[in-house]
Scaffold this motif. Structure first.
Motif, PDB file in Angstrom:
ATOM      1  N   UNK A 211       0.785  -1.248   0.181  1.00 33.06           N
ATOM      2  CA  UNK A 211       0.038   0.170  -0.051  1.00 33.06           C
ATOM      3  C   UNK A 211       0.878   1.077   0.024  1.00 33.06           C
ATOM      4  N   UNK A 212       1.157   2.165  -1.228  1.00 33.11           N
ATOM      5  CA  UNK A 212       1.817   3.050  -1.485  1.00 33.11           C
ATOM      6  C   UNK A 212       2.638   2.764  -2.471  1.00 33.11           C
ATOM      7  N   UNK A 213       2.611   3.779  -3.189  1.00 34.19           N
ATOM      8  CA  UNK A 213       3.502   3.991  -4.534  1.00 34.19           C
ATOM      9  C   UNK A 213       4.599   4.980  -4.786  1.00 34.19           C
ATOM     10  N   UNK A 214       5.079   5.331  -3.728  1.00 27.41           N
ATOM     11  CA  UNK A 214       6.116   6.342  -3.707  1.00 27.41           C
ATOM     12  C   UNK A 214       7.447   5.755  -4.451  1.00 27.41           C
ATOM     13  N   UNK A 276       2.502   3.993   2.669  1.00 29.05           N
ATOM     14  CA  UNK A 276       1.896   5.250   2.025  1.00 29.05           C
ATOM     15  C   UNK A 276       2.568   6.495   2.460  1.00 29.05           C
ATOM     16  N   UNK A 277       2.976   6.687   3.446  1.00 29.84           N
ATOM     17  CA  UNK A 277       3.315   7.816   4.380  1.00 29.84           C
ATOM     18  C   UNK A 277       2.141   8.837   4.654  1.00 29.84           C
ATOM     19  N   UNK A 279      -1.301   9.051   7.008  1.00 34.73           N
ATOM     20  CA  UNK A 279      -1.645   8.430   8.309  1.00 34.73           C
ATOM     21  C   UNK A 279      -3.092   7.836   7.853  1.00 34.73           C
ATOM     22  N   UNK A 280      -3.933   8.740   7.287  1.00 32.02           N
ATOM     23  CA  UNK A 280      -5.384   8.204   7.335  1.00 32.02           C
ATOM     24  C   UNK A 280      -5.460   7.038   6.415  1.00 32.02           C
ATOM     25  N   UNK A 281      -4.861   7.044   5.251  1.00 31.90           N
ATOM     26  CA  UNK A 281      -4.598   5.648   4.559  1.00 31.90           C
ATOM     27  C   UNK A 281      -4.429   4.533   5.226  1.00 31.90           C
ATOM     28  N   UNK A 282      -3.234   4.640   5.946  1.00 27.94           N
ATOM     29  CA  UNK A 282      -2.711   3.663   6.736  1.00 27.94           C
ATOM     30  C   UNK A 282      -3.820   3.143   7.976  1.00 27.94           C
ATOM     31  N   UNK A 283      -4.417   3.921   8.548  1.00 31.37           N
ATOM     32  CA  UNK A 283      -5.009   3.425   9.896  1.00 31.37           C
ATOM     33  C   UNK A 283      -6.333   3.013   9.054  1.00 31.37           C
ATOM     34  N   UNK A 284      -7.001   3.560   8.027  1.00 28.38           N
ATOM     35  CA  UNK A 284      -7.979   3.058   7.348  1.00 28.38           C
ATOM     36  C   UNK A 284      -7.773   1.500   6.917  1.00 28.38           C
ATOM     37  N   UNK A 285      -6.815   1.123   6.460  1.00 27.92           N
ATOM     38  CA  UNK A 285      -6.228  -0.030   6.189  1.00 27.92           C
ATOM     39  C   UNK A 285      -6.050  -1.139   7.145  1.00 27.92           C
ATOM     40  N   UNK A 286      -5.455  -0.380   8.423  1.00 28.23           N
ATOM     41  CA  UNK A 286      -4.853  -1.280   9.378  1.00 28.23           C
ATOM     42  C   UNK A 286      -6.346  -1.737  10.074  1.00 28.23           C
ATOM     43  N   UNK A 287      -7.220  -0.919  10.028  1.00 32.84           N
ATOM     44  CA  UNK A 287      -8.393  -1.348  10.512  1.00 32.84           C
ATOM     45  C   UNK A 287      -9.172  -2.530   9.930  1.00 32.84           C
ATOM     46  N   UNK A 288      -8.869  -2.732   8.464  1.00 36.92           N
ATOM     47  CA  UNK A 288      -9.412  -3.875   7.911  1.00 36.92           C
ATOM     48  C   UNK A 288      -8.555  -5.067   8.170  1.00 36.92           C
ATOM     49  N   UNK A 289      -7.126  -4.884   8.052  1.00 34.20           N
ATOM     50  CA  UNK A 289      -6.355  -6.043   8.028  1.00 34.20           C
ATOM     51  C   UNK A 289      -5.961  -6.878   9.404  1.00 34.20           C
ATOM     52  N   UNK A 290      -6.147  -6.257  10.408  1.00 32.23           N
ATOM     53  CA  UNK A 290      -5.893  -6.808  11.610  1.00 32.23           C
ATOM     54  C   UNK A 290      -6.860  -8.000  12.018  1.00 32.23           C
ATOM     55  N   UNK A 291      -8.048  -8.055  11.488  1.00 27.38           N
ATOM     56  CA  UNK A 291      -8.742  -9.081  11.854  1.00 27.38           C
ATOM     57  C   UNK A 291      -8.454 -10.364  10.629  1.00 27.38           C
ATOM     58  N   UNK A 299       4.081  -2.054   9.077  1.00 25.43           N
ATOM     59  CA  UNK A 299       3.866  -0.458   9.317  1.00 25.43           C
ATOM     60  C   UNK A 299       4.990   0.288   9.031  1.00 25.43           C
ATOM     61  N   UNK A 300       4.910   0.922   8.178  1.00 25.83           N
ATOM     62  CA  UNK A 300       6.156   1.714   7.990  1.00 25.83           C
ATOM     63  C   UNK A 300       6.223   3.004   8.683  1.00 25.83           C
ATOM     64  N   UNK A 301       7.132   3.489   9.545  1.00 28.69           N
ATOM     65  CA  UNK A 301       7.230   4.627  10.470  1.00 28.69           C
ATOM     66  C   UNK A 301       7.611   4.256  11.820  1.00 28.69           C
TER      67      UNK A 301
END
Length: 394
Positions: A211-214, A276-277, A279-291, A299-301
């Motif tokens: 997730x992220x295309x930098x 992705x660098x 924060x909002x994108x990462x937390x939205x994905x994390x909410x879905x991925x943990x389960x 998670x980068x950072x």
């Protein structure tokens, strides 16, 4: 899996050019060796090699024997004894201190269940599978059955083994190998003959969802591709999620977090990287991925970022089990002092490999035992055959 992918591609090219081919497979190792059982090498009649059965020490001799196999259209079991550092028979002091059994078998294009066809079938289905290769140490000059049986996790078996009682035992063994996710070597007593079986566990290639295309993702995509892993790059920005920026990625998708999981298959070999660098994108994905039942979510950072995201999710009322949290890695990567994007990619991919294989990711020199498990030569398992044993399992 990458070696198998390369071998199947090389075989297709050779077949189109009407070249004869043979497949060399390491089927048993006693002691230490550079490659372990399951290492393969495709040989063409004009000497092209794809894959490897050693660090380069055995390939020349194996090439000569493979040409004999192609000419005679008869499989051959070859033993290389590298326990003597002064052994000059191969023209080099190997120093590996092992006995390596290599089966070299011709590939018959007309056989729908030839070794390459069975391996191709494994690649075409993203599921676990077991490939059985039979060989005879007792009668090296006799016929060697070779790679003859494929038992996928969720599909019908391919290939055939005689006698039927042996195939039934191999099917049972394959089910156990699938359960344990570990290859085994078994010996079977069929009347007065002993046949050995390399029952090999094969898993689908790792699927890396980035997730992220930098620009910092580009080295990671390149390195993962070299490993033979499937790479999908996803970003919500139209000017970043562009295929020509990631030519080695299998897929480059434009998507926002709510769309991501609808676009990709997820299984036990799928790992996610939040890079992705944003924060909002990462937390939205994390909410879905943990389960999800996946082995790794990186998670980068800094650790502070991950802690803050988890706190926000808990404030929303989400509760995660210890097992679910165990698969979340942040900061992601092994501690190797990585600074540049290339070094960070090395660190991240190394951690994923360690997690998937259940290894600690420490220096091998600090490991008290051998690098690889040692082969145990077991007492043959009796096979009650209701029919005579054919020459093919002599």
């Amino acid at each position: 899996m990458k070696e198998i992918q390369d071998i199947v591609r090389a075989y297709d090219v050779a077949s189109q050019l009407k070249k004869r081919t043979a497949l060399a497979t390491v089927v048993q190792v006693e002691g230490s060796a550079y490659r372990r059982p399951g290492a393969r090498m495709l040989v063409t009649e004009d000497g092209e090699l794809t894959g490897a059965i050693s660090g380069g020490c055995l390939e020349g001799d194996a090439l000569r024997k493979a040409r004999l196999v192609m000419a005679q259209q008869k499989a051959l079991l070859v033993t290389y004894d590298t326990t003597d550092d002064d052994d000059s028979r191969l023209g080099v002091g190997l120093g590996c201190n092992g006995i390596i059994q290599i089966l070299i078998e011709p590939i018959a294009d007309e056989n729908p269940d030839n070794p390459i066809a069975l391996l191709r079938s494994v690649l075409s289905q993203r599921q676990q599978g077991v490939v059985v290769t039979l060989f005879s140490l007792q009668n090296r000059m006799g016929l060697q059955p070779g790679t003859c049986l494929l038992l996928p996790e969720k599909a019908a078996a391919r290939g055939h083994v005689q006698p039927t009682a042996l195939q039934e035992l191999l099917a049972q063994e394959a089910m156990q190998v699938l359960k344990n996710q570990k290859s085994v070597i078994r010996n079977y007593q069929v009347q007065d003959k002993v046949i050995s079986a390399f029952v090999e566990y094969l898993r689908p290639p790792v699927s890396v969802i980035v997730l992220g295309a930098g620009n910092d993702i580009q080295p990671l995509v390149q390195m993962a591709s070299i490993l033979g892993w499937l790479v999908t790059v996803i970003d919500g920005r139209t000017n970043y999620a562009v295929k020509n920026r990631f030519p080695l990625a299998d897929k480059v998708l434009l998507a926002k977090p709510p769309q991501v999981l609808d676009l990709i298959p997820v299984d036990g070999q799928t790992v996610f990287l939040l890079m992705t660098h944003n924060y909002n994108f990462d937390i939205a994905m994390l909410r879905q991925l943990i389960p999800l039942a996946v082995p790794y979510v990186g998670v980068l950072g800094p650790k502070k970022k991950l802690t803050q995201m988890l706190t926000e999710l808990q404030d929303e009322g989400l509760r995660f089990t210890p097992d679910q949290m165990q698969k979340v890695y942040g900061p992601l990567g092994l501690d190797i002092g990585a600074e540049t994007p290339e070094e960070i990619a090395l660190s991240v991919l190394s951690e994923i490999k360690a997690v998937l294989t259940g290894k600690p990711g420490t220096a091998l020199r600090n490991k008290p035992e051998a690098i690889h498990d040692r082969t145990i030569i077991e007492t043959p398992i009796p096979v009650t055959a209701a029919q005579p044993v054919p020459d093919a399992v002599a």
